[in-house]
Design an enzyme around this catalytic site. Structure first.
Site, PDB file in Angstrom:
ATOM      1  N   LYS A 131       0.862  -1.191   0.000  1.00 27.76           N
ATOM      2  CA  LYS A 131       0.000   0.000   0.000  1.00 27.76           C
ATOM      3  C   LYS A 131       0.896   1.238   0.000  1.00 27.76           C
ATOM      4  O   LYS A 131       1.750   1.404   0.880  1.00 27.76           O
ATOM      5  CB  LYS A 131      -0.889  -0.047   1.243  1.00 27.76           C
ATOM      6  CG  LYS A 131      -2.147   0.763   1.149  1.00 27.76           C
ATOM      7  CD  LYS A 131      -3.045   0.426   2.344  1.00 27.76           C
ATOM      8  CE  LYS A 131      -4.295   1.244   2.358  1.00 27.76           C
ATOM      9  NZ  LYS A 131      -5.062   1.027   3.606  1.00 27.76           N
TER      10      LYS A 131
HETATM   11  O1  G3P Z   1      -8.651   2.090   4.459  1.00 27.85           O
HETATM   12  C1  G3P Z   1      -8.631   3.447   4.797  1.00 27.85           C
HETATM   13  C2  G3P Z   1      -9.510   3.662   5.947  1.00 27.85           C
HETATM   14  O2  G3P Z   1      -9.054   2.907   7.024  1.00 27.85           O
HETATM   15  C3  G3P Z   1      -9.710   5.052   6.411  1.00 27.85           C
HETATM   16  O3  G3P Z   1     -10.859   5.001   7.163  1.00 27.85           O
HETATM   17  O4  G3P Z   1     -12.464   5.697   8.835  1.00 27.85           O
HETATM   18  O5  G3P Z   1     -10.041   6.345   9.050  1.00 27.85           O
HETATM   19  O6  G3P Z   1     -11.480   7.400   7.320  1.00 27.85           O
HETATM   20  P1  G3P Z   1     -11.225   6.185   8.149  1.00 27.85           P
END
Ligand code: G3P
Length: 217
Positions: free
Chosen positions: A87
């Protein structure tokens, strides 16, 4: 549409995997830190454990931001298990590194995608996946699902093979909307996956069936 779980929590990964519908896992440095994992050895071991639990693509994120560092880190991550996807953040050095990984047969997930332009560039570099963060886009007053639809349309017109991995999913409706918009993958917290199960009429209907079943038991 494939289902990935977006966590580094082994109990949650197991619970989703036990449903039989899990196609992979995504992690990021914030999710790893949340599990209290410390030190390179522990991080590597954690990725290995996840790879042994789930038969599918497992995204492991680099923390370098220069080309040489990203490539060096990505090579180490890719050597952990054949299912590791490196990633890489959507930055200039990241795009150069994604092209290098593509040319060397290493799968990539270009993360922190917030625009169609970024998604085009990642696809040009040969990224296996792009990760638009739809929840964070919604938080900023824009429409994350609309971006998924826009990227899906562009990729279809242009014939890009990069898969759209909808990330930053916040609820079950996001998953449904991403499916409609043409996402290839949704990476979701466990709660959002389990949220798909729920409907009050299902609960009421089941309670009635079980009640009526007593009449002929
Ligand atoms: O995969 C990316 C994700 O984990 C981000 O999620 O909820 O931190 O915006 P969030």
């Amino acid at each position: 549409m494939k289902f990935f779980i977006d966590t580094a929590n082994l109990a949650q990964i197991k619970e989703a995997n036990d449903l039989g519908i899990l196609d992979g896992v995504t992690t990021n440095p914030s999710l790893m830190a949340k599990e209290g994992i410390k030190g390179t050895e522990a991080v590597m071991q954690h990725y290995k454990t996840i790879c042994e639990m789930v038969n599918g693509d497992i995204s492991a994120e680099v923390i370098s931001t220069d080309f040489d560092g990203i490539v060096a880190e990505g090579k180490i991550l890719a050597a952990i298990h054949p299912n590791i996807v490196v990633k890489v953040p959507m930055i200039k050095e990241g795009i150069k590194a994604i092209k290098w990984f593509t040319d060397n047969g290493i799968k990539t997930n270009c993360t922190l995608i917030f625009s169609a332009g970024q998604a085009i560039l990642a696809a040009k570099a040969g990224a296996t996946y792009v990760s638009p963060f739809i929840g964070r886009i919604d938080d900023s007053g824009w429409d994350g699902v609309e971006l998924i639809a826009q990227i899906a349309n562009i990729y279809a017109i242009q014939g890009f093979k990069t898969e759209i991995l909808a990330a930053s999913i916040r609820n079950a409706l996001h998953i449904v909307k991403c499916a409609e918009a043409g996402a290839d993958v949704c990476t979701c917290p466990l709660d959002s996956i389990l949220g798909l199960l729920k409907h009050p009429l299902t609960d009421i209907g089941l309670a009635k069936f079980l009640e009526d079943a007593k009449k002929f038991a």
